[in-house]
Design an enzyme around this catalytic site. Structure first.
Site, mmCIF file in Angstrom:
data_model
loop_
_atom_site.group_PDB
_atom_site.id
_atom_site.type_symbol
_atom_site.label_atom_id
_atom_site.label_comp_id
_atom_site.label_asym_id
_atom_site.label_seq_id
_atom_site.Cartn_x
_atom_site.Cartn_y
_atom_site.Cartn_z
ATOM 1 N N HIS A 40 0.810 -1.286 -0.056
ATOM 2 C CA HIS A 40 0.061 0.164 -0.051
ATOM 3 C C HIS A 40 1.018 1.229 -0.019
ATOM 4 C CE1 HIS A 40 0.330 -0.061 4.409
ATOM 5 N NE2 HIS A 40 0.488 1.268 4.399
ATOM 6 N N ASP A 70 0.481 -7.510 1.628
ATOM 7 C CA ASP A 70 0.826 -6.286 1.844
ATOM 8 C C ASP A 70 2.380 -5.864 1.845
ATOM 9 O OD1 ASP A 70 0.527 -3.571 1.948
ATOM 10 O OD2 ASP A 70 -0.509 -3.319 3.708
ATOM 11 N N SER A 141 4.585 2.755 8.010
ATOM 12 C CA SER A 141 4.408 1.703 7.156
ATOM 13 C C SER A 141 5.344 1.137 6.318
ATOM 14 C CB SER A 141 3.131 1.951 6.182
ATOM 15 O OG SER A 141 1.806 1.954 6.990
#
Length: 365
Positions: A40, A70, A141
């Protein structure tokens, strides 16, 4: 943070990567010669901006995109030299283990937090994650979750909003598995199907459907289409390209660009109210010669066309301001070309003649 932990963290900084796309920024880390981050974070793009403490901002290629776990892997065009490369730990993680999270929250460089493992295996969908309480935020992230030996035990992946430090990291064993599968493919454009979980080489995909199970591959579509600016954003980028500016390297978001001409920084921002502002922070006001400096700026403002001087707090800016409906290719090109040409000249002049101070730049990138 105790001294021992601080020293361990300092050894890892060179392996921590900042990843920037038109959609935002995130983190990553160097592992086994490649950059690891979240799917992402790369946003379905094939090219993203990457930088480290020792690697200048450059364009990296997303060679593996895995929305199922992910995960994404990025190849750097420049050597990733790390004196103390990060290693994966495949040892079992236990509740209560101490952990360290490193990344770039909100674009702030190299932020480190400590915590413990709250739950070693928390099932979310079909994937088990490590739940921990070290504070992470948007921008973290893709960064590494480390144990006390500064080994990677997970990839920081998501948080639960409005919670008391509920962070989740993809376990290192799943990253290890993905790295092995990717290397076995011996290809540079690989994605994982979210349905059948097979690794698919992009050249085998037709009409964005998985050749194994027939599922629509949204990530394949995004990678094929790429990022396509429209309207005023496209016009600004066309102007920059015509001026010889590398748009991909200068793009900070969908409506923000930053580049340098010599030692002078120039920012361009397109705001929701329809105003486009291109400005350069030239210097800070000195404690002396202030009246002479102000007289000079006022006189120059009377002579300048399309550009103007302004002062925000104690910083002097040279700016081009225009309403989006009035921005044209011709006038915008003339104004920005003048800004890129005149900003370094004025910066040098103000510092030398009026003893103005060097500008201070924030660390948001």
């Amino acid at each position: 943070m105790n001294l021992a932990t601080q020293k361990m963290v300092e050894r890892t900084i060179e392996s921590i990567v900042q990843v920037t796309t038109p959609y935002g920024s995130g983190s990553g880390f160097v592992c086994e010669g490649i950059i690891v981050t979240n799917s992402h974070v790369v946003g379905g793009l094939k090219e993203v901006l990457i930088s480290t403490e020792t690697l200048p901002k450059t364009i990296g290629t997303v060679v593996y995109d895995d929305p199922a776990y992910d995960l994404a892997f990025i190849r750097s065009p420049l050597p990733l030299v790390c004196e103390h490369p990060l290693a994966l730990s495949l040892e079992q993680v236990h509740d209560g283990d101490s952990v360290i999270a490193i990344g770039h929250p909100y674009g702030l460089n190299y932020s480190t937090t400590e915590g413990i493992v709250s739950k070693a295996a928390r099932l979310q969908g079909e994937v088990e994650y490590i739940q921990f309480d070290a504070a992470i935020n948007p921008g973290n992230s893709g960064g590494p979750l480390l144990n006390e030996n500064t080994e990677v035990i997970g990839v920081n992946t998501f948080i639960i909003q409005n919670s008391n430090n509920l962070g989740f990291a993809l376990p290192a064993y799943l990253l290890h598995e993905a790295l092995g599968q990717f290397k076995a493919e011996r290809a540079e454009n690989v994605i994982r199907c979210v349905s059948c979980k097979n690794l698919i080489r992009e050249e085998t995909i037709r009409n964005d459907y998985c050749p194994k199970c027939g599922t629509k591959l949204e990530v394949a579509k995004r990678r094929r289409e790429g990022y396509k600016p429209t309207g005023v954003v496209a016009l600004v980028e066309t102007i920059l390209e015509n001026l010889g500016i590398n748009v991909t390297l200068s793009r900070r978001s969908q409506r923000s660009w930053r580049s340098e001409t010599g030692a002078t920084r120039i920012d361009i921002n397109y705001y929701d109210n329809g105003i486009v502002i291109a400005d350069s922070p030239l210097c800070r006001i000195p404690q002396e010669n202030i009246n002479e400096l102000y007289d000079f700026l006022l006189a120059e403002n009377g002579l300048l066309q399309r550009l103007q001087f302004s002062i925000n707090e104690n910083t002097i800016f040279l700016s081009y301001i225009v309403v989006d409906s009035s921005l044209t290719l011709r006038h915008g090109s003339e104004a920005l070309e003048k800004l890129y040409r005149e900003a370094p000249r004025y910066q040098k002049l103000l510092i030398e003649r009026f003893k103005a101070l060097e500008p201070k730049y924030d660390e948001f990138e």
